[in-house]
Design a protein around this motif. Structure first.
Motif, PDB file in Angstrom:
ATOM      1  N   MET A   1       0.836  -1.161   0.000  1.00 39.41           N
ATOM      2  CA  MET A   1       0.000   0.000   0.000  1.00 39.41           C
ATOM      3  C   MET A   1       0.896   1.244   0.000  1.00 39.41           C
ATOM      4  SD  MET A   1      -3.269   0.659   2.357  1.00 39.41           S
ATOM      5  CE  MET A   1      -4.538   0.153   1.293  1.00 39.41           C
ATOM      6  N   HIS A   2       0.462   2.284  -0.678  1.00 40.85           N
ATOM      7  CA  HIS A   2       1.257   3.504  -0.747  1.00 40.85           C
ATOM      8  C   HIS A   2       0.387   4.710  -0.401  1.00 40.85           C
ATOM      9  CE1 HIS A   2      -0.827   3.746  -4.563  1.00 40.85           C
ATOM     10  NE2 HIS A   2      -0.534   5.020  -4.584  1.00 40.85           N
ATOM     11  N   PHE A   3       1.033   5.828  -0.213  1.00 36.18           N
ATOM     12  CA  PHE A   3       0.328   7.081   0.043  1.00 36.18           C
ATOM     13  C   PHE A   3       0.663   8.044  -1.087  1.00 36.18           C
ATOM     14  CE2 PHE A   3       0.139  11.400   1.735  1.00 36.18           C
ATOM     15  CZ  PHE A   3      -1.174  11.420   2.162  1.00 36.18           C
ATOM     16  N   CYS A   4      -0.367   8.563  -1.733  1.00 33.92           N
ATOM     17  CA  CYS A   4      -0.176   9.493  -2.834  1.00 33.92           C
ATOM     18  C   CYS A   4       0.050  10.901  -2.288  1.00 33.92           C
ATOM     19  CB  CYS A   4      -1.399   9.474  -3.742  1.00 33.92           C
ATOM     20  SG  CYS A   4      -1.281  10.648  -5.100  1.00 33.92           S
ATOM     21  N   LEU A   5       1.171  11.506  -2.632  1.00 27.46           N
ATOM     22  CA  LEU A   5       1.466  12.846  -2.139  1.00 27.46           C
ATOM     23  C   LEU A   5       0.510  13.890  -2.707  1.00 27.46           C
ATOM     24  CD1 LEU A   5       5.369  12.779  -2.340  1.00 27.46           C
ATOM     25  CD2 LEU A   5       3.927  12.535  -0.322  1.00 27.46           C
ATOM     26  N   GLY A   6      -0.113  13.615  -3.844  1.00 28.70           N
ATOM     27  CA  GLY A   6      -1.032  14.564  -4.455  1.00 28.70           C
ATOM     28  C   GLY A   6      -2.461  14.454  -3.948  1.00 28.70           C
ATOM     29  N   ALA A   7      -2.752  13.456  -3.121  1.00 29.30           N
ATOM     30  CA  ALA A   7      -4.123  13.236  -2.651  1.00 29.30           C
ATOM     31  C   ALA A   7      -4.711  14.441  -1.911  1.00 29.30           C
ATOM     32  CB  ALA A   7      -4.197  11.983  -1.795  1.00 29.30           C
ATOM     33  N   PRO A   8      -3.998  15.076  -0.987  1.00 28.13           N
ATOM     34  CA  PRO A   8      -4.576  16.237  -0.312  1.00 28.13           C
ATOM     35  C   PRO A   8      -4.887  17.391  -1.284  1.00 28.13           C
ATOM     36  CG  PRO A   8      -2.709  15.415   0.935  1.00 28.13           C
ATOM     37  CD  PRO A   8      -2.712  14.688  -0.378  1.00 28.13           C
ATOM     38  N   LEU A   9      -4.040  17.596  -2.275  1.00 28.87           N
ATOM     39  CA  LEU A   9      -4.288  18.634  -3.268  1.00 28.87           C
ATOM     40  C   LEU A   9      -5.526  18.289  -4.095  1.00 28.87           C
ATOM     41  CD1 LEU A   9      -3.568  21.208  -4.779  1.00 28.87           C
ATOM     42  CD2 LEU A   9      -2.002  19.847  -6.194  1.00 28.87           C
ATOM     43  N   ALA A  10      -5.656  17.047  -4.504  1.00 28.51           N
ATOM     44  CA  ALA A  10      -6.824  16.619  -5.276  1.00 28.51           C
ATOM     45  C   ALA A  10      -8.111  16.801  -4.472  1.00 28.51           C
ATOM     46  CB  ALA A  10      -6.669  15.166  -5.703  1.00 28.51           C
ATOM     47  N   ARG A  11      -8.084  16.479  -3.190  1.00 27.84           N
ATOM     48  CA  ARG A  11      -9.268  16.672  -2.342  1.00 27.84           C
ATOM     49  C   ARG A  11      -9.607  18.148  -2.214  1.00 27.84           C
ATOM     50  NH1 ARG A  11      -7.279  12.071   0.289  1.00 27.84           N
ATOM     51  NH2 ARG A  11      -5.949  13.250   1.696  1.00 27.84           N
ATOM     52  N   ALA A  12      -8.600  18.996  -2.042  1.00 31.84           N
ATOM     53  CA  ALA A  12      -8.838  20.437  -1.927  1.00 31.84           C
ATOM     54  C   ALA A  12      -9.410  20.999  -3.227  1.00 31.84           C
ATOM     55  CB  ALA A  12      -7.539  21.158  -1.561  1.00 31.84           C
ATOM     56  N   GLU A  13      -8.861  20.594  -4.362  1.00 27.93           N
ATOM     57  CA  GLU A  13      -9.370  21.070  -5.654  1.00 27.93           C
ATOM     58  C   GLU A  13     -10.817  20.641  -5.868  1.00 27.93           C
ATOM     59  OE1 GLU A  13      -6.527  19.378  -8.315  1.00 27.93           O
ATOM     60  OE2 GLU A  13      -5.301  21.203  -8.342  1.00 27.93           O
ATOM     61  N   THR A  14     -11.132  19.416  -5.511  1.00 30.24           N
ATOM     62  CA  THR A  14     -12.502  18.923  -5.656  1.00 30.24           C
ATOM     63  C   THR A  14     -13.452  19.701  -4.767  1.00 30.24           C
ATOM     64  OG1 THR A  14     -11.685  16.717  -6.197  1.00 30.24           O
ATOM     65  CG2 THR A  14     -13.970  16.878  -5.466  1.00 30.24           C
ATOM     66  N   ASP A  15     -13.059  19.943  -3.533  1.00 29.20           N
ATOM     67  CA  ASP A  15     -13.883  20.707  -2.599  1.00 29.20           C
ATOM     68  C   ASP A  15     -14.146  22.115  -3.134  1.00 29.20           C
ATOM     69  OD1 ASP A  15     -15.254  21.250  -0.110  1.00 29.20           O
ATOM     70  OD2 ASP A  15     -13.477  22.378   0.491  1.00 29.20           O
ATOM     71  N   ILE A  16     -13.120  22.773  -3.623  1.00 28.68           N
ATOM     72  CA  ILE A  16     -13.266  24.126  -4.165  1.00 28.68           C
ATOM     73  C   ILE A  16     -14.166  24.128  -5.392  1.00 28.68           C
ATOM     74  CG2 ILE A  16     -12.026  26.019  -5.307  1.00 28.68           C
ATOM     75  CD1 ILE A  16      -9.620  25.243  -3.417  1.00 28.68           C
ATOM     76  N   ALA A  17     -13.980  23.182  -6.287  1.00 33.53           N
ATOM     77  CA  ALA A  17     -14.777  23.124  -7.518  1.00 33.53           C
ATOM     78  C   ALA A  17     -16.254  22.886  -7.222  1.00 33.53           C
ATOM     79  CB  ALA A  17     -14.236  22.041  -8.440  1.00 33.53           C
ATOM     80  N   ILE A  18     -16.557  21.930  -6.368  1.00 34.40           N
ATOM     81  CA  ILE A  18     -17.961  21.622  -6.060  1.00 34.40           C
ATOM     82  C   ILE A  18     -18.601  22.761  -5.286  1.00 34.40           C
ATOM     83  CG2 ILE A  18     -19.464  20.070  -4.756  1.00 34.40           C
ATOM     84  CD1 ILE A  18     -17.576  17.796  -5.624  1.00 34.40           C
ATOM     85  N   THR A  19     -17.906  23.326  -4.319  1.00 39.18           N
ATOM     86  CA  THR A  19     -18.445  24.452  -3.553  1.00 39.18           C
ATOM     87  C   THR A  19     -18.743  25.633  -4.465  1.00 39.18           C
ATOM     88  OG1 THR A  19     -17.241  23.746  -1.587  1.00 39.18           O
ATOM     89  CG2 THR A  19     -17.983  26.030  -1.629  1.00 39.18           C
ATOM     90  N   THR A  20     -17.836  25.955  -5.375  1.00 44.61           N
ATOM     91  CA  THR A  20     -18.034  27.062  -6.310  1.00 44.61           C
ATOM     92  C   THR A  20     -19.226  26.797  -7.223  1.00 44.61           C
ATOM     93  OG1 THR A  20     -15.669  27.552  -6.263  1.00 44.61           O
ATOM     94  CG2 THR A  20     -16.933  28.444  -8.111  1.00 44.61           C
ATOM     95  N   LEU A  21     -19.328  25.597  -7.743  1.00 41.30           N
ATOM     96  CA  LEU A  21     -20.445  25.241  -8.614  1.00 41.30           C
ATOM     97  C   LEU A  21     -21.781  25.403  -7.892  1.00 41.30           C
ATOM     98  CD1 LEU A  21     -21.490  23.965 -11.299  1.00 41.30           C
ATOM     99  CD2 LEU A  21     -21.303  21.763 -10.129  1.00 41.30           C
ATOM    100  N   LEU A  22     -21.869  24.911  -6.674  1.00 45.05           N
ATOM    101  CA  LEU A  22     -23.127  24.984  -5.939  1.00 45.05           C
ATOM    102  C   LEU A  22     -23.460  26.407  -5.505  1.00 45.05           C
ATOM    103  CD1 LEU A  22     -22.928  21.702  -3.847  1.00 45.05           C
ATOM    104  CD2 LEU A  22     -24.093  22.113  -6.012  1.00 45.05           C
TER     105      LEU A  22
END
Length: 55
Positions: free
Chosen positions: A1-22
């Protein structure tokens, strides 16, 4: 199992995109009945898509 270093950035981008859309389109609704949802065939229960109607 590994940990993706980009995962926190991807979660933040998704949160910003969905919040802005709504915020820009507050009058939205799900475009299909609940029984028509389809899910990814993985361990995690994730939708394959979520069609919405924007008024």
């Amino acid at each position: 199992m590994h940990f993706c270093l980009g995962a926190p950035l991807a979660r933040a981008e998704t949160d910003i995109a969905i919040t802005t859309l709504l915020r820009r389109h507050p009058d939205y609704s799900v475009a299909v009945p609940d029984n028509e949802f389809t899910y990814q065939p993985t361990v995690i229960r994730a939708l394959t898509s979520l069609p919405i109607k924007v008024a």
